[in-house]
Design a protein around this motif. Structure first.
Motif, short mmCIF file in Angstrom:
data_model
loop_
_atom_site.label_atom_id
_atom_site.label_comp_id
_atom_site.label_asym_id
_atom_site.label_seq_id
_atom_site.Cartn_x
_atom_site.Cartn_y
_atom_site.Cartn_z
N LYS A 50 5.52 4.30 3.38
CA LYS A 50 5.29 2.97 2.80
C LYS A 50 4.48 2.10 3.78
O LYS A 50 3.54 1.40 3.39
CB LYS A 50 6.62 2.26 2.49
CG LYS A 50 7.52 2.99 1.52
CD LYS A 50 6.95 2.94 0.14
CE LYS A 50 7.79 3.77 -0.84
NZ LYS A 50 7.02 4.10 -2.06
N LEU A 51 4.89 2.17 5.05
CA LEU A 51 4.18 1.38 6.07
C LEU A 51 2.71 1.80 6.15
O LEU A 51 1.80 0.97 6.23
CB LEU A 51 4.83 1.57 7.46
CG LEU A 51 6.11 0.79 7.73
CD1 LEU A 51 6.79 1.31 8.99
CD2 LEU A 51 5.81 -0.69 7.89
N LYS A 52 2.50 3.13 6.09
CA LYS A 52 1.13 3.65 6.17
C LYS A 52 0.29 3.11 5.03
O LYS A 52 -0.82 2.62 5.21
CB LYS A 52 1.18 5.18 6.13
CG LYS A 52 -0.14 5.84 6.51
CD LYS A 52 -0.10 7.34 6.31
CE LYS A 52 0.71 8.03 7.38
NZ LYS A 52 0.80 9.48 7.17
N ASN A 53 0.84 3.18 3.80
CA ASN A 53 0.08 2.70 2.64
C ASN A 53 -0.22 1.21 2.76
O ASN A 53 -1.33 0.76 2.49
CB ASN A 53 0.88 2.95 1.35
CG ASN A 53 0.98 4.44 1.06
OD1 ASN A 53 0.18 5.24 1.57
ND2 ASN A 53 1.98 4.83 0.27
N ASP A 54 0.80 0.44 3.19
CA ASP A 54 0.60 -1.01 3.31
C ASP A 54 -0.40 -1.36 4.40
O ASP A 54 -1.27 -2.21 4.21
CB ASP A 54 1.95 -1.70 3.61
CG ASP A 54 2.84 -1.73 2.39
OD1 ASP A 54 2.29 -1.66 1.27
OD2 ASP A 54 4.07 -1.80 2.56
N PHE A 55 -0.26 -0.70 5.53
CA PHE A 55 -1.19 -1.00 6.64
C PHE A 55 -2.61 -0.61 6.26
O PHE A 55 -3.56 -1.31 6.58
CB PHE A 55 -0.75 -0.30 7.93
CG PHE A 55 0.13 -1.16 8.78
CD1 PHE A 55 -0.42 -2.02 9.72
CD2 PHE A 55 1.51 -1.17 8.62
CE1 PHE A 55 0.38 -2.85 10.48
CE2 PHE A 55 2.32 -1.99 9.37
CZ PHE A 55 1.76 -2.83 10.31
N ASN A 56 -2.74 0.52 5.54
CA ASN A 56 -4.08 0.91 5.10
C ASN A 56 -4.70 -0.19 4.25
O ASN A 56 -5.86 -0.54 4.42
CB ASN A 56 -4.00 2.20 4.28
CG ASN A 56 -3.90 3.42 5.18
OD1 ASN A 56 -4.19 3.33 6.37
ND2 ASN A 56 -3.48 4.54 4.63
N ASN A 57 -3.87 -0.74 3.36
CA ASN A 57 -4.38 -1.79 2.47
C ASN A 57 -4.76 -3.04 3.26
O ASN A 57 -5.80 -3.64 3.03
CB ASN A 57 -3.31 -2.16 1.43
CG ASN A 57 -3.24 -1.10 0.35
OD1 ASN A 57 -4.23 -0.43 0.07
ND2 ASN A 57 -2.06 -0.93 -0.22
N VAL A 58 -3.85 -3.40 4.17
CA VAL A 58 -4.11 -4.63 4.95
C VAL A 58 -5.37 -4.46 5.80
O VAL A 58 -6.22 -5.34 5.86
CB VAL A 58 -2.88 -4.97 5.83
CG1 VAL A 58 -3.22 -6.04 6.84
CG2 VAL A 58 -1.73 -5.43 4.97
N LEU A 59 -5.49 -3.31 6.45
CA LEU A 59 -6.65 -3.09 7.32
C LEU A 59 -7.93 -3.01 6.50
O LEU A 59 -8.99 -3.49 6.93
CB LEU A 59 -6.47 -1.81 8.15
CG LEU A 59 -5.38 -1.86 9.21
CD1 LEU A 59 -5.14 -0.49 9.82
CD2 LEU A 59 -5.73 -2.85 10.31
N LEU A 60 -7.83 -2.44 5.30
CA LEU A 60 -9.02 -2.34 4.45
C LEU A 60 -9.52 -3.72 4.02
O LEU A 60 -10.71 -3.93 3.85
CB LEU A 60 -8.71 -1.50 3.21
CG LEU A 60 -8.95 0.01 3.36
CD1 LEU A 60 -8.45 0.74 2.12
CD2 LEU A 60 -10.41 0.33 3.61
N ARG A 61 -8.57 -4.64 3.86
CA ARG A 61 -8.98 -5.99 3.43
C ARG A 61 -9.82 -6.69 4.51
O ARG A 61 -10.55 -7.61 4.24
CB ARG A 61 -7.73 -6.83 3.12
CG ARG A 61 -7.04 -6.43 1.81
CD ARG A 61 -6.43 -7.64 1.13
NE ARG A 61 -5.37 -8.24 1.92
CZ ARG A 61 -4.09 -7.86 1.85
NH1 ARG A 61 -3.73 -6.86 1.05
NH2 ARG A 61 -3.18 -8.46 2.57
N GLY A 62 -9.65 -6.22 5.72
CA GLY A 62 -10.50 -6.73 6.81
C GLY A 62 -10.29 -8.20 7.12
O GLY A 62 -11.22 -8.96 7.22
N GLU A 63 -9.07 -8.58 7.24
CA GLU A 63 -8.78 -9.96 7.61
C GLU A 63 -8.02 -9.97 8.93
O GLU A 63 -7.20 -9.10 9.18
CB GLU A 63 -7.92 -10.62 6.54
CG GLU A 63 -8.66 -10.82 5.23
CD GLU A 63 -7.71 -11.18 4.10
OE1 GLU A 63 -6.49 -11.22 4.34
OE2 GLU A 63 -8.20 -11.42 2.99
N GLY A 64 -8.29 -10.97 9.73
CA GLY A 64 -7.58 -11.06 11.01
C GLY A 64 -8.57 -11.00 12.15
O GLY A 64 -9.60 -10.36 12.04
#
Lengths: 628, 301
Positions: free
Chosen positions: A510-524
């Motif tokens: 679950k963490l992997k899927n969520d982090f992939n999504n967050v990182l893909l959004r390219g914010e931060g």
């Protein structure tokens, strides 16, 4: 020959006379030390310990300072000076007698202090630890005071000069640091702190000069060599100054023109440097202008005080002009020289590996050592936890592109600094350090390269091995696993989720899927991606920083994990703040919290199905490949 | 012999000594006189190398005197503004100075303290200015120096003690062949004891001569003539100053008085003519007057 022998005998007699003269001072000193170091601690019930030995050293230092200053005060009274100078005794003999009698005075007081310590049960090693740096300080002080007295025209000025002279190496250090700061400002990509540290580590060894290095080290001949060096330099300088002293200037603050110039220039440098911290955030041009103005003002005031006149001589003006010219040449030279190096960006094809990160040092694999990033070895960076040594050519290209972008423009929407270390194919290395200035504009020019890097498996595996590196995960022993729940009102509670009731495989997925999504959004921003010690991207901190709508607090699960890696002694700790942005993890944890068994079964089933599909997919790909 | 050759010194931009040349011989008392602030003390400190000259040299026995030189064993300096180490008595100071002067004589010391009636065990800091001067002088004499430099030594002493001073000094100079340089404003007394005199003004020695030749060279003439006198000139004399009191003229003359008398008689009918003796004070005033020092009249506009 006969005459010379007579002079020698006279000098010996003179020493004996001075020693006898010290008798009263010695008795008074012993009385002071007895009261303050033995009687007072007993009355106060604090006992005699290492602190008392430090106080004792301070007392001996003060007594030595006053004693030596009084003995040297003949330089500051025309009558006394004429009386002693008119006697058939050499200047050297007078200085020797003064030094030797004060040395004997200090030596006896030190012996008394050791006796106090030993009889009171203070361990000898503790006494030794204090004596190692402080005894050379006392000896140097003994030599500095006659020198300062010869340079000055009154006793108060001599006292002040003694302190200034003792701290000249430190004052120079402040000036050198300022010089490196100027270099750092002009030379884009050069870290003044590293240049400075490298300078003091390799050339300007303050720890050796002030004997601090030897406190925890074993016996070293260097210790005595440095002390002998100090004594030779100070003694020779004293004889030279006494020989050239203009006795007719007795009564002035400073009798030596050369020393007056040194003091004026030293203070004219130090005062603006002290103030420069106030102007730290202003432009370099403003800082240099303020340096020159403050320097001029200080120089004028120091001259007015030393010369006892508000008129400044032409020579002093010339000297200041030379100083400013020298400063200008330093700034200009730095600018020109830096210009030659700062634009250097390697071709990606020349690079074997590159480090990109915010920290100035890295940990060793077992957390037992640290290395400065500017000179850390390639293999050490590679093994260091969370520090990423990029080898993927695409990542190297992205870093080179980011480097070029930073050279073009150092503005960023968040203040930050970072290091780049290139390891060339030919074995060379290139280190650069950049400080980014804060800009109001939310410009993503630099972020595009960072997010490209952040979405590579090289980055993810190194930065977030708990989630992305299966090998790593297999190698660790989970020590503890806790989840706290925090509601919108920031109320936090332990919800009883631990390693016994959580399926780590599902959680990691679950963490992997969520982090992939967050990182893909390219914010931060940069800092949260590049920080070595905090590998797991913290979305909430970023949100707070740029004040997006997401800053509004929502329900959060705080995961804390302690683990151990094989034979590494130190446990590791990681944490995650799981907000609703981490959709799958949030849902999984909420299900666990609510103990919704039905939904939990559904999650487990979905996970198993997903795994099976993944295996089938791999198998079918393999069979297709075989058929082909 | 003690010689100062072309000594020059500046304190920053101010020239305090300019081309000073002095010769003091053994067995002679050299009187160093001069206007206030002319550099007498500074000059003495240069002899001892307490101050270093910018140019020129000090020679003693043909050797250059430098700081730390062993020649200083022969020198003793008594400064105007006396200093005695803290808590010392004349006796302890004698013991201290014995370390420096190998000829220090206890016998002479005891004889002198008796002669001057000084309590040698009394703390020097409690003594009067005059007593301190005597104490310093006793130590100087007991040291048996070959070169004695005395700066304003009789300043603050009563006439009786002064006489004792000079007696001791003259005796010592004669017996020990000592070189003595005395800087003083007591010109009348120096007049009696000095063999040689140097007159200083504004950092320069404007005159240095034996007392005899100084007296020979400068004369005061008292005369009266018929009619009004106007200054006359001659090859071997120079009229420095003329003063008329009633009908009598007083002329200060440099050069030969006989030739002045002859020239006067050729021009005027001389009614009275007599030569008066000039003392050091008058010579001093005349010499300094020649430089323009102290010639102003109080009521002069």
């Amino acid at each position: 020959m006969e005459l010379k022998n007579t002079m020698k005998n006279n000098n010996l007699n003179l020493l004996m006379y001075n020693l006898k003269d010290k008798k009263n001072w010695f008795l008074v000193s012993i009385a002071i030390m007895t009261i303050t170091l033995i009687i007072m601690p007993i009355i106060l019930g604090s006992g005699i310990n290492q602190t008392i030995i430090i106080v004792g050293i301070l007392e001996i230092g003060t007594l030595m300072f006053l004693n030596s200053l009084m003995d040297s005060s003949y330089f500051h009274d025309n009558r006394k000076l004429t009386y002693y100078a008119s006697k058939p005794s050499t200047r050297m003999a007078r200085i020797n007698s003064l030094l030797l009698s004060n040395m004997a005075f200090v030596f006896l007081l030190l012996v008394f202090l050791i006796a106090i310590g030993i009889f009171s049960g203070v361990p000898f090693d503790d006494i030794k630890e204090i004596f190692i740096p402080s005894v050379p300080w006392l000896i140097i002080g003994l030599f500095i005071i006659p020198l300062s007295s010869a340079l000055t025209g009154n006793t108060i000025a001599a006292g002040v000069a003694s302190i200034i002279n003792f701290t000249i190496p430190l004052s120079l250090l402040a000036i050198i640091y300022y010089g490196f700061e100027v270099v750092g400002h002009f030379a884009l990509g050069f870290n003044p702190r590293i240049l400075f540290n490298s300078f003091i580590d390799n050339f300007y060894r303050m720890d050796i000069l002030y004997f601090v290095k030897y406190v925890n080290n074993n016996f070293s001949w260097d210790y005595f060599l440095v002390l002998a060096g100090w004594i030779i330099v100070l003694y020779s300088l004293t004889l030279y100054v006494v020989k050239r002293r203009k006795n007719e200037r007795t009564g002035d603050f400073v009798v030596s023109d050369g020393y007056k110039n040194i003091i004026s220039i030293l203070l004219a440098s130090l005062v603006p440097i002290g103030f420069s911290e106030m102007f730290y955030n202003t432009s370099i041009a403003s800082r240099i202008t303020s340096f020159i103005i403050l320097s001029g003002l200080t120089y004028y005031l120091i001259n007015a005080i030393l010369e006892k006149s508000f008129r400044i001589s032409k020579y002093s003006l010339k000297l200041f002009a030379v100083f400013i010219l020298f400063f200008g040449l330093f700034v200009l030279g730095t600018n020109i020289t830096a210009g030659k190096f700062e634009a250097t960006v390697p071709e990606a094809s020349e690079i074997r590996a590159v480090y990109l990160g915010t920290d100035n040092y890295i940990w060793s694999e077992n957390y037992e050592e640290t290395w400065d990033i500017h000179n850390a070895k390639e293999e050490d960076i590679d093994k260091s936890p969370y520090a990423v040594l990029y080898k993927d050519p695409e990542n190297i290209e992205a870093i080179v592109a980011l480097h070029k972008e930073v050279i073009k423009n150092q503005e960023y929407y968040n203040y930050g600094s970072f290091n780049i270390v290139y390891f060339y194919e030919n074995g060379e290395r290139l280190y650069r350090y950049y400080e980014l200035t804060q800009s109001e504009v939310y410009d993503k020019a630099k972020d595009q390269y960072l997010w490209k890097i952040a979405n590579t498996s090289e980055f993810k595996k190194e930065k977030m091995p708990f989630i992305y590196d299966d090998e790593f995960y297999k190698s660790i022993d989970l020590i503890s696993f806790n989840v706290d729940y925090e509601n919108q009102d920031k109320y936090s509670e332990d919800i009883g989720i631990n390693k016994s009731n959580v399926d780590m495989n599902i959680l990691r997925e679950k963490l992997k899927n969520d982090f992939n999504n967050v990182l893909l959004r390219g914010e931060g921003h940069l800092n949260y991606i590049l920080m070595d010690r905090y590998g797991y991207y913290d979305r909430y901190s970023f949100d707070k920083m740029i004040e997006t709508e997401a800053v509004e607090r929502k329900e959060t699960f705080n995961i804390s994990i302690n683990y151990n890696r094989g034979n590494i002694k130190k446990d590791d700790y990681i944490s995650f703040r799981i907000t609703e942005d981490y959709i799958e993890t949030f849902e999984y944890l909420k299900t666990l919290k609510e103990n919704d068994m039905e939904k939990l079964d559904e999650i487990i089933r979905a996970y198993s199905q997903e795994k099976e599909n993944a295996v089938d997919s791999v198998l079918s790909n393999d069979s297709n490949e075989m058929m082909i | 012999m003690l010689e100062l050759k072309s000594i020059t010194k500046s304190f920053r931009d101010f020239k305090v000594l300019e081309d000073i040349n002095i010769t003091a011989r053994p067995g002679e008392i050299y009187g160093l006189v001069g206007s206030n602030g002319c550099g007498k003390t500074t000059l003495l400190k240069h002899i001892l190398q307490v101050y270093r000259q910018d140019s020129g040299e000090v020679y003693y026995k043909g050797e250059i005197v430098k700081e730390d030189s062993e020649l200083f064993k022969d020198f003793y300096y008594v400064q105007d503004d006396l200093f005695f180490p803290f808590g010392s008595t004349l006796r302890t100071l004698f013991e201290y100075e014995k370390m420096f002067y190998e000829n220090m004589s206890e016998e002479k010391f005891n004889k002198l303290i008796k002669f001057f009636s000084i309590d040698s065990d009394k703390k020097l800091s409690t003594m009067s200015k005059g007593q301190k001067k005597q104490a310093a002088f006793v130590l100087a004499m007991a040291a048996n120096p070959k070169v004695l430099l005395l700066d304003e030594i009789v300043d603050g002493l009563d006439a009786v003690v002064r006489r004792k001073f000079w007696n001791v000094l003259i005796k010592e100079v004669q017996e020990n062949n000592m070189i003595v340089i005395i800087s003083s404003h007591a010109l009348k007394e120096l007049d009696n004891i000095s063999d040689r005199v140097g007159i200083m003004h504004q950092g320069k020695i404007i005159k240095e001569e034996n007392m005899e030749s100084l007296r020979d060279n400068l004369k005061r003439i008292q005369f009266a003539v018929e009619g009004e006198y106007e200054d006359i000139q001659g090859e071997n004399f120079k009229v420095l100053k003329t003063v008329k009191i009633g009908s009598v003229y007083f002329v200060t003359l440099e050069g030969k008085a006989e030739e002045f008398e002859q020239a006067l008689r050729e021009k005027y009918k001389v009614l009275i003519f007599s030569e008066l003796a000039m003392n050091l004070e008058e010579i001093f005033i005349t010499e300094l007057g020649g430089t323009g020092y102290g010639i102003e009249e109080y009521d002069e506009e």
